[in-house]
Write a protein that holds these residues in place. Structure first.
Motif, short mmCIF file in Angstrom:
data_model
loop_
_atom_site.label_atom_id
_atom_site.label_comp_id
_atom_site.label_asym_id
_atom_site.label_seq_id
_atom_site.Cartn_x
_atom_site.Cartn_y
_atom_site.Cartn_z
N TYR A 196 38.20 -1.89 -30.39
CA TYR A 196 36.85 -1.87 -30.94
C TYR A 196 36.86 -1.51 -32.42
N ASN A 197 37.79 -0.67 -32.83
CA ASN A 197 37.90 -0.36 -34.24
C ASN A 197 38.30 -1.59 -35.05
N GLU A 198 39.13 -2.44 -34.48
CA GLU A 198 39.50 -3.70 -35.14
C GLU A 198 38.28 -4.60 -35.32
N GLN A 199 37.26 -4.39 -34.49
CA GLN A 199 36.00 -5.13 -34.62
C GLN A 199 35.01 -4.40 -35.54
N ARG A 200 35.52 -3.40 -36.28
CA ARG A 200 34.77 -2.65 -37.29
C ARG A 200 33.88 -1.56 -36.72
N GLN A 201 34.13 -1.14 -35.48
CA GLN A 201 33.41 0.01 -34.94
C GLN A 201 33.97 1.28 -35.55
N TYR A 219 16.97 9.64 -33.85
CA TYR A 219 18.10 9.18 -34.66
C TYR A 219 19.39 9.18 -33.84
N ARG A 220 19.57 10.23 -33.08
CA ARG A 220 20.74 10.34 -32.20
C ARG A 220 20.79 9.18 -31.23
N ARG A 221 19.65 8.87 -30.64
CA ARG A 221 19.55 7.80 -29.65
C ARG A 221 19.83 6.43 -30.26
N ASP A 222 19.34 6.23 -31.49
CA ASP A 222 19.41 4.90 -32.10
C ASP A 222 20.68 4.63 -32.89
N HIS A 223 21.37 5.68 -33.34
CA HIS A 223 22.47 5.47 -34.28
C HIS A 223 23.82 6.02 -33.83
N LEU A 224 23.84 6.86 -32.80
CA LEU A 224 25.08 7.52 -32.40
C LEU A 224 25.48 7.13 -30.98
N GLY A 225 26.77 7.01 -30.76
CA GLY A 225 27.31 6.81 -29.41
C GLY A 225 28.24 7.96 -29.07
N PHE A 226 28.25 8.39 -27.80
CA PHE A 226 29.01 9.57 -27.40
C PHE A 226 29.96 9.27 -26.24
N VAL A 227 31.18 9.77 -26.37
CA VAL A 227 32.15 9.71 -25.28
C VAL A 227 32.75 11.11 -25.15
N LEU A 247 28.50 2.28 -26.26
CA LEU A 247 28.53 1.13 -27.16
C LEU A 247 27.36 0.17 -26.97
N ILE A 248 26.61 0.31 -25.88
CA ILE A 248 25.59 -0.69 -25.57
C ILE A 248 24.45 -0.70 -26.59
N THR A 249 24.30 0.38 -27.34
CA THR A 249 23.25 0.43 -28.37
C THR A 249 23.77 0.00 -29.75
N ASN A 250 25.03 -0.45 -29.81
CA ASN A 250 25.65 -0.82 -31.09
C ASN A 250 25.54 0.32 -32.10
N PRO A 251 26.10 1.48 -31.78
CA PRO A 251 25.92 2.66 -32.65
C PRO A 251 26.63 2.50 -33.99
N ASP A 252 26.09 3.18 -35.00
CA ASP A 252 26.74 3.19 -36.31
C ASP A 252 28.11 3.87 -36.23
N ILE A 253 28.18 4.90 -35.40
CA ILE A 253 29.43 5.64 -35.27
C ILE A 253 29.60 6.11 -33.83
N LEU A 254 30.81 5.99 -33.33
CA LEU A 254 31.15 6.45 -31.99
C LEU A 254 31.83 7.80 -32.11
N MET A 290 32.37 0.96 -47.84
CA MET A 290 31.05 1.63 -47.87
C MET A 290 31.13 2.96 -47.12
N THR A 291 30.65 4.02 -47.76
CA THR A 291 30.65 5.34 -47.11
C THR A 291 29.53 5.41 -46.08
N LEU A 292 29.91 5.69 -44.84
CA LEU A 292 28.94 5.77 -43.74
C LEU A 292 28.47 7.20 -43.51
N LEU A 293 29.43 8.13 -43.51
CA LEU A 293 29.14 9.53 -43.19
C LEU A 293 29.66 10.45 -44.29
N LYS A 294 28.82 11.39 -44.71
CA LYS A 294 29.23 12.41 -45.68
C LYS A 294 28.95 13.79 -45.09
N VAL A 295 29.95 14.64 -45.14
CA VAL A 295 29.80 16.03 -44.73
C VAL A 295 30.13 16.89 -45.94
N GLU A 296 29.17 17.69 -46.39
CA GLU A 296 29.35 18.47 -47.61
C GLU A 296 29.03 19.94 -47.38
#
Length: 251
Positions: A190-195, A84-92, A159-166, A1-7
């Motif tokens: 974490y990627n092995e856990q599908r992050q 949206y940033r708060r609910d769907h994205l994680g930042f490191v 990761l505590i918010t279970n982001p769609d993408i890190l 499933m495509t999660l992110l598209k940049v066009e």
């Protein structure tokens, strides 16, 4: 499933000194599948950090589309973007961005508090702190921690918010080789856990942990390599060969 598209992503800046237009991104196109671990590489000034900032909604593109879960982020208002940033994205980030006036526990809880979603926060904290080996650090403050420990805390906060993408911007740039290796191993676990992970890095060693590496030059994605069945060492050699051949031998 495509999660992110940049066009056809384009980003221009107005130079205050020379009063001319600087093009950081000219025409970027790629997709990220759910559960992928992708590294973005390129020379200094190639646009890789600008690209990550646009995807993170920290910078507004001049043109083009960024779609996450079929939501075009370029069409959202500033208020909706913040949510949206708060609910769907994680930042490191390279410099951790922890608050020295807050305990490690409160630093990790911060995204949940901002989202007003604190139900089950203790269970989430216990789970993450155990996985990341930071259980003994929770009552300390950032200034009491080493760089590697700070980055583990930053990962827990992301990761505590279970982001769609890190999204990770040079996450090992301020660390020694031992701590860098440990942080990259954590990403792989974490990627092995599908992050899903999208990481900007100048390090071919860091990029060798990814499943796919995108190379940016002159504001475009102009080459990519896939891990496939390669080991990390084989992937490292492939990346180094690509950098030598395509990026003029930069390290």
């Amino acid at each position: 499933m495509t999660l992110l598209k940049v066009e056809h992503l384009r980003k221009e800046y107005r130079s205050r000194i020379k009063n001319n237009t600087v093009t950081a991104l000219s025409d970027v196109n790629f997709e990220v599948e759910e559960g992928e671990f992708i590294a973005i590489m390129g020379e200094s000034g190639s646009g890789k950090s600008t690209l990550l900032n646009c995807i993170a909604t920290l910078d507004n593109p001049t043109a083009g589309m960024i779609s996450l879960n079929d939501q075009d982020l370029t069409k959202l208002s500033d208020k909706l973007l913040a949510r949206y940033r708060r609910d769907h994205l994680g930042f490191v980030f390279q410099d951790f961005n922890l608050l020295d006036t807050m305990s490690i526990t409160d630093n990790i809880y911060l995204p949940l508090i901002l989202a007003k979603n604190t139900i089950g926060k203790e269970n989430k904290l216990n789970h993450l702190s155990k996985q990341l080996g930071i259980e003994s650090l929770l009552n300390k403050y950032p200034y009491e921690l080493s760089g590697g420990q700070k980055q583990r805390v930053a990962i827990a906060r992301a990761l505590i918010t279970n982001p769609d993408i890190l999204l990770a911007d040079e996450p090992t740039g301020a660390l020694d080789s031992k701590n860098s290796s440990e942080i990259l191993s954590i990403f792989s676990q974490y990627n092995e856990q599908r992050q899903t992970i999208l990481m900007v890095t100048h390090s071919s060693l860091a990029a060798s942990h990814a499943q796919r590496v995108l190379f940016i030059k002159d504001g475009k994605v102009f080459h990519q390599v896939y891990r496939g069945n390669k080991t990390e060492q084989e992937m490292l050699l492939t990346i180094n060969d690509a950098m030598t051949n395509l990026l003029g031998g930069i390290a």
